[in-house]
Design a protein around this motif. Structure first.
Motif, short mmCIF file in Angstrom:
data_model
loop_
_atom_site.label_atom_id
_atom_site.label_comp_id
_atom_site.label_asym_id
_atom_site.label_seq_id
_atom_site.Cartn_x
_atom_site.Cartn_y
_atom_site.Cartn_z
N GLY A 19 115.51 49.92 4.72
CA GLY A 19 114.44 49.01 5.16
C GLY A 19 113.07 49.62 5.07
N VAL A 20 112.97 50.80 4.52
CA VAL A 20 111.70 51.51 4.44
C VAL A 20 110.79 50.91 3.36
CG1 VAL A 20 110.63 53.76 3.94
CG2 VAL A 20 112.71 53.63 5.32
N HIS A 23 108.93 47.89 4.54
CA HIS A 23 107.91 48.31 5.50
C HIS A 23 106.70 48.90 4.78
CE1 HIS A 23 106.05 49.96 9.06
NE2 HIS A 23 106.03 51.14 8.49
N LEU A 24 106.95 49.76 3.80
CA LEU A 24 105.85 50.37 3.06
C LEU A 24 105.02 49.32 2.31
CD1 LEU A 24 107.62 53.53 1.62
CD2 LEU A 24 105.89 53.46 3.42
N ALA A 26 104.70 46.12 3.05
CA ALA A 26 103.95 45.31 4.03
C ALA A 26 102.78 46.10 4.59
CB ALA A 26 104.87 44.86 5.15
N ARG A 27 102.99 47.38 4.86
CA ARG A 27 101.92 48.22 5.40
C ARG A 27 100.79 48.35 4.39
NH1 ARG A 27 99.69 48.40 9.58
NH2 ARG A 27 98.14 50.00 9.50
N GLU A 62 109.57 36.86 13.35
CA GLU A 62 110.26 37.94 14.07
C GLU A 62 111.70 37.56 14.38
OE1 GLU A 62 107.67 39.05 17.28
OE2 GLU A 62 106.30 40.09 15.91
N LYS A 65 113.76 38.29 11.52
CA LYS A 65 113.66 39.71 11.12
C LYS A 65 112.69 39.94 9.96
CE LYS A 65 116.99 40.90 14.00
NZ LYS A 65 116.72 40.33 15.27
N TYR A 66 111.67 39.08 9.86
CA TYR A 66 110.62 39.28 8.86
C TYR A 66 109.46 40.03 9.51
CZ TYR A 66 113.05 35.41 6.47
OH TYR A 66 113.99 34.61 5.88
N LYS A 67 109.77 41.19 10.12
CA LYS A 67 108.77 41.89 10.90
C LYS A 67 107.60 42.39 10.06
CE LYS A 67 111.71 45.95 10.97
NZ LYS A 67 112.40 46.89 11.81
N TYR A 68 107.84 42.71 8.80
CA TYR A 68 106.76 43.20 7.97
C TYR A 68 105.82 42.05 7.58
CZ TYR A 68 110.26 46.82 7.87
OH TYR A 68 111.21 47.73 8.23
N SER A 71 103.64 41.43 10.46
CA SER A 71 102.54 42.40 10.59
C SER A 71 101.38 42.04 9.66
CB SER A 71 103.03 43.82 10.32
OG SER A 71 103.33 44.02 8.96
#
Length: 104
Positions: A19-20, A23-24, A26-27, A62, A65-68, A71
C-alpha cells in the motif's frame, strides 16, 4: 542475475502490495497541489453547504479505504483536516443514524 527491469517490477509489486505506492502517489499529488497554490490569491471561503458535501465525500472515501484520495481532497479543497463531528452532520442534514452499523 536479475535485470534492472525485473528489479523495478519486483520493487513496484512489493510497494503496491504494502500500500506504499498509492500513498506515495497521493502524497506527491497533495504536495503538487500545495506548491501550485498561489498564496497571493486567496482561496474563496468554503461555504457551509460545500463544507457538508465535502465531509460526506470524505466519509465515503474513508469508508471505502480511499484514504489517499481523501488526503488529496482535503489538501485541494481546504476542508479542515479534523473531520466534522458526526452528530453535527446528522443535525445539519436532518438525517438519522442507523444504530447497528453507524451509517447515516
Amino acid at each position: 542475475m536479475a535485470t534492472v527491469a525485473e528489479l523495478k517490477a519486483v520493487l513496484k509489486d512489493t510497494l503496491e502490495k504494502k500500500g506504499v505506492l498509492g500513498h506515495l502517489k497521493a502524497r506527491i499529488r497533495a504536495e503538487v497541489f500545495s506548491a501550485l497554490d498561489d498564496d497571493r490569491e486567496p482561496r474563496p471561503s468554503l461555504s457551509h453547504e460545500n463544507l457538508l458535501i465535502n465531509e460526506l465525500i470524505r466519509e465515503y472515501l474513508e469508508f471505502n479505504k480511499y484514504k489517499y484520495t481523501a488526503s488529496v481532497l482535503i489538501a485541494e479543497s481546504g476542508q479542515p483536516v479534523v473531520p466534522l463531528d458526526r452528530q453535527f452532520l446528522i443535525r445539519e442534514l436532518n438525517a438519522f443514524e442507523e444504530s447497528k452499523d453507524n451509517t447515516i
